[in-house]
Design a protein around this motif. Structure first.
Motif, PDB file in Angstrom:
ATOM      1  N   ASP A 125      -1.507   4.885   7.807  1.00  0.00           N
ATOM      2  CA  ASP A 125      -0.830   6.096   7.359  1.00  0.00           C
ATOM      3  C   ASP A 125      -0.892   6.116   5.837  1.00  0.00           C
ATOM      4  OD1 ASP A 125       0.720   8.250   6.841  1.00  0.00           O
ATOM      5  OD2 ASP A 125       2.356   7.687   8.183  1.00  0.00           O
ATOM      6  N   THR A 126      -2.000   6.670   5.320  1.00  0.00           N
ATOM      7  CA  THR A 126      -2.259   6.573   3.877  1.00  0.00           C
ATOM      8  C   THR A 126      -1.222   7.315   3.044  1.00  0.00           C
ATOM      9  OG1 THR A 126      -3.773   8.437   4.129  1.00  0.00           O
ATOM     10  CG2 THR A 126      -4.730   6.236   4.148  1.00  0.00           C
ATOM     11  N   SER A 127      -0.726   8.443   3.539  1.00  0.00           N
ATOM     12  CA  SER A 127       0.256   9.190   2.755  1.00  0.00           C
ATOM     13  C   SER A 127       1.543   8.399   2.605  1.00  0.00           C
ATOM     14  CB  SER A 127       0.533  10.545   3.422  1.00  0.00           C
ATOM     15  OG  SER A 127       1.013  10.366   4.746  1.00  0.00           O
ATOM     16  N   THR A 128       1.983   7.752   3.702  1.00  0.00           N
ATOM     17  CA  THR A 128       3.194   6.933   3.634  1.00  0.00           C
ATOM     18  C   THR A 128       2.991   5.739   2.716  1.00  0.00           C
ATOM     19  OG1 THR A 128       3.813   7.579   5.873  1.00  0.00           O
ATOM     20  CG2 THR A 128       4.844   5.599   4.985  1.00  0.00           C
ATOM     21  N   LEU A 129       1.810   5.114   2.802  1.00  0.00           N
ATOM     22  CA  LEU A 129       1.524   3.976   1.926  1.00  0.00           C
ATOM     23  C   LEU A 129       1.544   4.399   0.458  1.00  0.00           C
ATOM     24  CD1 LEU A 129      -1.379   2.234   3.888  1.00  0.00           C
ATOM     25  CD2 LEU A 129       0.941   1.356   3.537  1.00  0.00           C
ATOM     26  N   THR A 130       0.963   5.558   0.167  1.00  0.00           N
ATOM     27  CA  THR A 130       0.924   6.031  -1.217  1.00  0.00           C
ATOM     28  C   THR A 130       2.329   6.322  -1.732  1.00  0.00           C
ATOM     29  OG1 THR A 130      -1.259   6.996  -0.838  1.00  0.00           O
ATOM     30  CG2 THR A 130      -0.044   7.753  -2.764  1.00  0.00           C
ATOM     31  N   LEU A 131       3.137   7.013  -0.915  1.00  0.00           N
ATOM     32  CA  LEU A 131       4.514   7.307  -1.320  1.00  0.00           C
ATOM     33  C   LEU A 131       5.318   6.017  -1.508  1.00  0.00           C
ATOM     34  CD1 LEU A 131       5.330  10.380   0.946  1.00  0.00           C
ATOM     35  CD2 LEU A 131       4.942  10.373  -1.517  1.00  0.00           C
ATOM     36  N   THR A 132       5.094   5.053  -0.625  1.00  0.00           N
ATOM     37  CA  THR A 132       5.777   3.761  -0.764  1.00  0.00           C
ATOM     38  C   THR A 132       5.384   3.086  -2.070  1.00  0.00           C
ATOM     39  OG1 THR A 132       5.812   3.496   1.644  1.00  0.00           O
ATOM     40  CG2 THR A 132       6.170   1.518   0.303  1.00  0.00           C
TER      41      THR A 132
ATOM     42  N   VAL B 174      -0.078  -1.917  -7.867  1.00  0.00           N
ATOM     43  CA  VAL B 174       0.119  -1.017  -6.733  1.00  0.00           C
ATOM     44  C   VAL B 174      -1.206  -0.404  -6.301  1.00  0.00           C
ATOM     45  CG1 VAL B 174       1.175   1.157  -5.996  1.00  0.00           C
ATOM     46  CG2 VAL B 174       2.519  -0.501  -7.299  1.00  0.00           C
ATOM     47  N   ALA B 175      -2.041  -0.001  -7.269  1.00  0.00           N
ATOM     48  CA  ALA B 175      -3.340   0.590  -6.952  1.00  0.00           C
ATOM     49  C   ALA B 175      -4.237  -0.403  -6.215  1.00  0.00           C
ATOM     50  CB  ALA B 175      -4.020   1.067  -8.227  1.00  0.00           C
ATOM     51  N   VAL B 176      -4.221  -1.668  -6.646  1.00  0.00           N
ATOM     52  CA  VAL B 176      -5.031  -2.694  -5.990  1.00  0.00           C
ATOM     53  C   VAL B 176      -4.564  -2.907  -4.548  1.00  0.00           C
ATOM     54  CG1 VAL B 176      -5.606  -5.153  -5.974  1.00  0.00           C
ATOM     55  CG2 VAL B 176      -5.683  -3.865  -8.116  1.00  0.00           C
ATOM     56  N   VAL B 177      -3.239  -2.965  -4.355  1.00  0.00           N
ATOM     57  CA  VAL B 177      -2.690  -3.154  -3.002  1.00  0.00           C
ATOM     58  C   VAL B 177      -3.094  -1.992  -2.095  1.00  0.00           C
ATOM     59  CG1 VAL B 177      -0.569  -3.295  -1.655  1.00  0.00           C
ATOM     60  CG2 VAL B 177      -0.772  -4.587  -3.787  1.00  0.00           C
ATOM     61  N   LEU B 178      -2.986  -0.763  -2.595  1.00  0.00           N
ATOM     62  CA  LEU B 178      -3.368   0.406  -1.793  1.00  0.00           C
ATOM     63  C   LEU B 178      -4.858   0.378  -1.463  1.00  0.00           C
ATOM     64  CD1 LEU B 178      -1.333   3.252  -3.556  1.00  0.00           C
ATOM     65  CD2 LEU B 178      -0.882   2.224  -1.328  1.00  0.00           C
ATOM     66  N   SER B 179      -5.679  -0.031  -2.419  1.00  0.00           N
ATOM     67  CA  SER B 179      -7.123  -0.095  -2.195  1.00  0.00           C
ATOM     68  C   SER B 179      -7.473  -1.134  -1.138  1.00  0.00           C
ATOM     69  CB  SER B 179      -7.852  -0.413  -3.503  1.00  0.00           C
ATOM     70  OG  SER B 179      -7.645   0.609  -4.451  1.00  0.00           O
ATOM     71  N   LEU B 180      -6.797  -2.277  -1.187  1.00  0.00           N
ATOM     72  CA  LEU B 180      -7.063  -3.324  -0.198  1.00  0.00           C
ATOM     73  C   LEU B 180      -6.546  -2.933   1.179  1.00  0.00           C
ATOM     74  CD1 LEU B 180      -6.191  -6.514  -2.306  1.00  0.00           C
ATOM     75  CD2 LEU B 180      -8.463  -5.640  -1.711  1.00  0.00           C
TER      76      LEU B 180
END
Length: 320
Positions: A124-131, A154-160
């Motif tokens: 759920d990319t939108s939830t991950l981004t908001l988190t 945060v950007a690295v975590v989202l990318s991984l």
């Protein structure tokens, strides 16, 4: 003959190339803005096949588009945009762990249907981004962590977590713009550290005519922002108004609002961040000609914008 007139008879859906539609589809959720050649709305797979074949013969690029939520500019470009979200947005079937959908289906729509079978299409990319955004705010505001390092983490975590979704995002980041804003912020920090901002603000406030001082501050904000980034420079411009506001003759809301508008409205200058992006992505016109027109328009806004903001927001005194 326009592309719309050429392609429309070939499909059951619509093809539009009017300025309004092209403007609507010139951007997505990213910072990029590139006007398409035309926008097509196919009704079925046959329409798509006809569009691709015709565009291939014409030598025109084709760019598919769903919800337009791309953060790296994947759905904008000088091409025929094929918008699947209007008509081709049905879930055909969900069989076990396999789903067949039309290209206009978005993730939330699929998950609503899959939830009835106890399934979910992740992540759920939108939830991950908001988190990630919430975590960034908490880390910086509550725990006083460095905003730059935290944002990169945060950007690295989202990318991984979602490598497919974020594939190619780093390469498409407008690094010159990032460096420009970082440079302006650093420059502003130096000015504040050596007392330049306080000195200029106090000197202007010493003129003694509050309305005239307010107008001068608005013009300072407009001229400075025209050659930099409003986001980066606004932090230095607001302290300029502090000595004037301490006198209590003008309302702080009116003054800060006028200063913010004066600084933001001049972003059409080709020397500003926004103006530079417009010049870099211009289509349908020679870049030099567009640059000259934007320069003339930007100069006019620098002259008129701060005056208008001052006259509307400060002079009447209605904002307090």
């Amino acid at each position: 003959m326009s592309l719309a007139r050429t392609l429309s008879p070939l499909i059951e859906g619509d093809v539009r190339d009017d300025p309004y539609t092209r403007h609507l589809y010139s951007s997505d959720a990213s910072m990029y803005a590139i006007e398409p050649l035309a926008v097509a709305f196919p009704r079925h797979a046959g329409d798509v096949q006809a569009l691709v074949a015709a565009c291939g013969e014409l030598g025109v690029p084709v760019l598919p588009r769903g919800a337009g939520t791309s953060l790296a500019g994947q759905t904008v470009g000088a091409a025929v945009i094929v918008d699947f979200s209007r008509h081709m947005n049905r879930i055909l079937e969900i069989d076990g762990t396999t789903a067949r959908v039309q290209p206009g289906v978005v993730q939330d729509q699929l998950n609503r249907a899959a939830r009835r079978q106890g399934l979910m299409f992740g992540p759920d990319t939108s939830t991950l981004t908001l988190t990630g955004i919430v975590a960034l705010c908490l880390a910086v505001l509550v725990f006083q962590l460095d905003v730059g390092l935290t944002a990169v983490t945060v950007a690295v975590v989202l990318s991984l977590t979602s490598p497919r979704t974020n594939k190619g995002a780093v390469e498409k980041v407008a690094w010159p713009t990032v460096l420009l804003i970082c440079g302006v912020v650093t420059y502003v920090g130096v000015l504040q550290e050596i007392g330049t901002v306080d000195y200029v603000g106090s000197s202007v406030a010493a003129i003694g005519i509050p309305l005239l001082v307010a107008l001068l501050i608005c013009y300072v904000g407009g001229v400075v922002s025209a050659f930099a980034s409003t986001v980066g420079i606004l932090g230095a411009l607001v302290p300029l108004a502090v000595p004037l506001l301490n006198q209590g003759t003008l309302g702080p809301v009116a003054m800060i609002s006028a200063l913010s508008v004066s600084s933001a409205i001049v972003d059409v200058s080709p020397f500003s961040t926004t103006g530079a992006l417009l010049v870099a992505n211009v289509r349908g016109m020679e870049r030099d000609a567009f640059y000259r027109r934007l320069l003339t328009y930007g100069a006019a806004i620098v002259v008129v914008g701060p005056l208008a903001a001052w006259a509307v927001l400060v002079v009447p005194g209605w904002l307090g």
